[in-house]
Write an enzyme that holds these catalytic residues in place. Structure first.
Site: not given
Ligand code: PBG
Length: 315
Positions: A99, A101, A187, A197, A209, A225, A240, A266, A305
């Site tokens: 990506c 970003c 997403k 972020r 976004r 998609e 996601k 996250s 995580y």
């Protein structure tokens, strides 16, 4: 049928930075650090010992500019990390996030036609101002750089239309037919990405976004998609975030006979961590409940995580 989580389901994400012996605390992301390559290798040793076989890499570069050029140069942090990991642990499955970003000064996932949106405000029409051609070209170059470094999978997350097709073509042409593609197909423009972020320093400098990520009000576009990514040559698709979206995971599982990854993001992790700290619940029990639910809905891989803790508890 009873569902049980196993270590093969787990993918552990890492944030990689430049420097020596770096292990940077991320204020609101307990238990997760930004690691420089040496520290990363040490941490992966632990993860491997616990039985983790797959990692997902995110680069947190020092240099940012309007076109995210440092994402594909030779000295790129993900490129160097992937090379080092494959040297140390050839059998480990290395997946790289693809990506812009974290590399663009404006923090958006693509290259913009204009650096400032015409209208500012909470919902700007930035979708229109992403330069698709240049963005796809940049994504293809990043994919090649990651493949050359030894990544087994590249995972495009920019939500640029036809990114999977363009990346597949570039990889094949470059001699990387074996490098696989994990599409971040469905997403959503979600509020659950906060700690990430902070970790990746990738919040958009203006706008949001919603121009290129999906709106949570419906499931149809997400399924389209996924179908598009499969037809463009993805080897695996993704939904996601996870928890607010298990209906989509399950629909995708029923509709497509295709490998499916789900990203337990996250913010979802932070809920469990902060709640456990407050003794609202038992962390281990909660992690098992959540990860098992994600698997029950239809996930083959769960990017989480919690992976190291879960692997420890599964041992
Ligand atoms: C960037 C990207 C994001 C995440 C993974 N890749 C954030 C975003 O879209 O802003 C979020 C993952 C997480 O919250 O754990 N394209």
């Amino acid at each position: 049928m009873a569902i049980s989580l196993n270590k093969d389901n787990l993918v552990y994400p890492y944030f990689v930075v430049d420097g020596k012996n770096e292990k940077q605390v991320i204020r609101d992301f307990p238990g997760i650090f930004r690691l420089s390559i040496g520290s990363l290798i040490k941490d992966i040793e632990d993860a491997k010992r616990l039985g983790i076989g797959k990692v997902l890499l995110f680069g947190v570069p020092k240099h940012k500019d309007d076109s995210g050029m440092s994402a594909y140069d030779e000295k790129n942090i993900v490129v160097r990390a992937a090379r080092e990991i494959k040297k140390e642990f050839p059998g480990l499955v290395v997946i790289t996030d693809l990506c812009l970003c974290a590399y663009t000064a404006h923090g958006h996932c693509g290259i913009l036609t204009e650096v400032r949106p015409r209208h500012s405000g909470p919902r700007s029409d930035l979708g229109q101002s992403i330069d698709r051609g240049r963005t796809l070209e940049a994504l293809a170059r990043i994919a090649l750089a990651h493949a050359e470094a030894g990544a087994d999978w590249v995972a495009p997350s920019a939500m640029a239309k036809k990114q999977v097709r363009v990346i597949r073509k570039a990889l094949d042409k470059g001699g990387f037919k074996k490098t696989k593609i994990l599409g971040y197909s469905a997403k959503f423009a979600s509020n659950f990405y906060g700690p990430f972020r902070q970790a990746a320093d990738s919040a958009p400098a203006f706008g949001d976004r919603s121009g290129y990520q999906l709106n949570f009000v419906s499931s149809g576009p997400a399924l389209r998609e996924i179908a598009d990514d499969i037809s463009e040559g993805a080897d695996m698709v993704m939904v996601k975030p996870a928890l607010g979206y298990l209906d989509i995971v399950n629909e995708a599982r029923r509709k497509f006979d295709f490998p499916l990854a789900v990203y337990n993001v996250s913010g979802e992790y932070a809920f469990i961590k902060y709640g456990a700290k407050k003794k609202l619940w038992d962390e281990k029990k909660m992690v098992f409940e959540v990860l098992t639910s994600i698997k029950r809905a239809g996930a083959d891989w769960i990017i989480t995580y919690h992976a190291k803790d879960a692997a420890k508890w599964l041992s």
